[in-house]
Design an enzyme around this catalytic site. Structure first.
Site, PDB file in Angstrom:
ATOM      1  N   LYS A 203      -2.059  -6.718   4.845  1.00 53.35           N
ATOM      2  CA  LYS A 203      -1.781  -6.395   3.441  1.00 53.35           C
ATOM      3  C   LYS A 203      -1.507  -7.649   2.618  1.00 53.35           C
ATOM      4  O   LYS A 203      -1.126  -8.699   3.147  1.00 53.35           O
ATOM      5  CB  LYS A 203      -0.624  -5.390   3.351  1.00 53.35           C
ATOM      6  CG  LYS A 203      -1.088  -3.991   3.785  1.00 53.35           C
ATOM      7  CD  LYS A 203      -0.079  -2.911   3.494  1.00 53.35           C
ATOM      8  CE  LYS A 203      -0.654  -1.544   3.918  1.00 53.35           C
ATOM      9  NZ  LYS A 203       0.315  -0.458   3.840  1.00 53.35           N
ATOM     10  N   ARG A 237       0.817   0.653  12.424  1.00 55.52           N
ATOM     11  CA  ARG A 237      -0.582   0.957  12.068  1.00 55.52           C
ATOM     12  C   ARG A 237      -1.279  -0.378  11.833  1.00 55.52           C
ATOM     13  O   ARG A 237      -0.940  -1.091  10.895  1.00 55.52           O
ATOM     14  CB  ARG A 237      -0.576   1.823  10.802  1.00 55.52           C
ATOM     15  CG  ARG A 237      -1.932   2.292  10.327  1.00 55.52           C
ATOM     16  CD  ARG A 237      -1.791   3.161   9.077  1.00 55.52           C
ATOM     17  NE  ARG A 237      -3.091   3.601   8.612  1.00 55.52           N
ATOM     18  CZ  ARG A 237      -3.878   2.878   7.815  1.00 55.52           C
ATOM     19  NH1 ARG A 237      -3.482   1.705   7.381  1.00 55.52           N
ATOM     20  NH2 ARG A 237      -5.054   3.342   7.445  1.00 55.52           N
TER      21      ARG A 237
END
Ligand code: 9MG
Length: 257
Positions: A203, A237
């Site tokens: 991210k 994740r």
């Protein structure tokens, strides 16, 4: 949890797994590398992503769920659409991962049918605008309270407590300072009594810290995953399964002796 985005526009692997055979091969690779769950997404949730009609999402996701579930692989489906949830569950999915925490009309009922696990994620706003000006008075308590309230709604709708996972939603309507505060206080989420899922893989928060482009963030992602596990995350994740599992094995060997 290994990420399988079958979308043309996801932020890191967009377009890579649109071909079904490539997607299946990648899922099998992640399982061989140590993933316990494969999270399939047919609509990008990145900031500014274009919404996808249900029939397109169904066509992208359901055949993969069927094929992987048939092979005994535990499949999660990343969707907020009740019609996709129902089809995925019928095709053998064992988990619904909803970044909108089952707030769409009909989503709660769809997820409650059957015995699948549900992941409730916090998001302030919507993908189109969520990063414009996120604001909280107390990010940790507001996110925690939202998730506990959504979990209570799930339980009232017949979803047993042991089917519920919560997720603070890193990067979803949050600044870097918000994300770091959530990470430092992950124990507050664990203390709420539900397993915690953390998604930080590749991210932009990590790109900002490490100064790396999206596909050069594996080391930063592994560090974030380990930091999350150290603070009590039950599921991480990730895109880079092999690297994460290697790091986790080393860390666990040191911790447990
Ligand atoms: C679909 N998706 C993208 N990022 C995510 C995250 O952080 N958590 C969950 N549960 N899903 C995510």
């Amino acid at each position: 949890m290994g990420i399988l985005n079958v979308t043309p526009d996801s932020f890191s692997d967009g377009g890579m797994f649109v071909d079904r055979e490539r997607a299946l091969a990648h899922a099998r690779r992640m399982v061989a590398d140590g993933a316990d769950i494969i999270d399939i997404g047919g609509e990008s949730t990145r900031p500014g992503a274009t919404p996808v009609p249900a029939d397109v999402e169904l066509d992208r996701v359901v055949p993969l769920v069927e094929a992987l579930a048939r092979e005994g692989i535990r499949v999660s489906v990343d969707t907020h659409k009740p019609v996709v949830m129902r089809a995925a569950l019928a095709a053998g999915a064992g988990m619904i991962n909803d970044v909108r925490a089952l707030r769409e009309p009909g989503a709660m009922e769809a997820a409650a049918a059957g015995h699948a696990t549900v992941c409730l994620m916090h998001m302030q706003g919507y993908p189109g605008t969520m990063q414009a000006e996120p604001h909280y008075d107390d990010v940790v308590l507001e996110v925690r309270d939202f998730l506990v309230e959504r979990a209570a709604c799930c339980e009232a709708a017949g979803i047993a407590r042991d089917r519920i996972v919560i997720d603070p939603g890193f990067g979803f309507g949050k600044t870097l300072a918000h994300n770091l505060a959530l990470m430092r206080s992950l124990g507050v989420f664990k203390a709420a009594g539900y397993p915690v899922l953390v998604g930080l893989s590749r991210k932009s928060m990590l790109g900002g810290i490490a100064g790396r482009d999206v596909n050069e963030r594996a080391a930063a992602s592994v560090a974030a995953a380990l930091a999350a596990i150290a603070r009590g995350a039950a599921i991480v994740r990730v895109h880079d399964v092999r690297e994460t599992v290697d790091a986790l094995n080393v860390w666990q060997a040191i911790e447990t002796g």
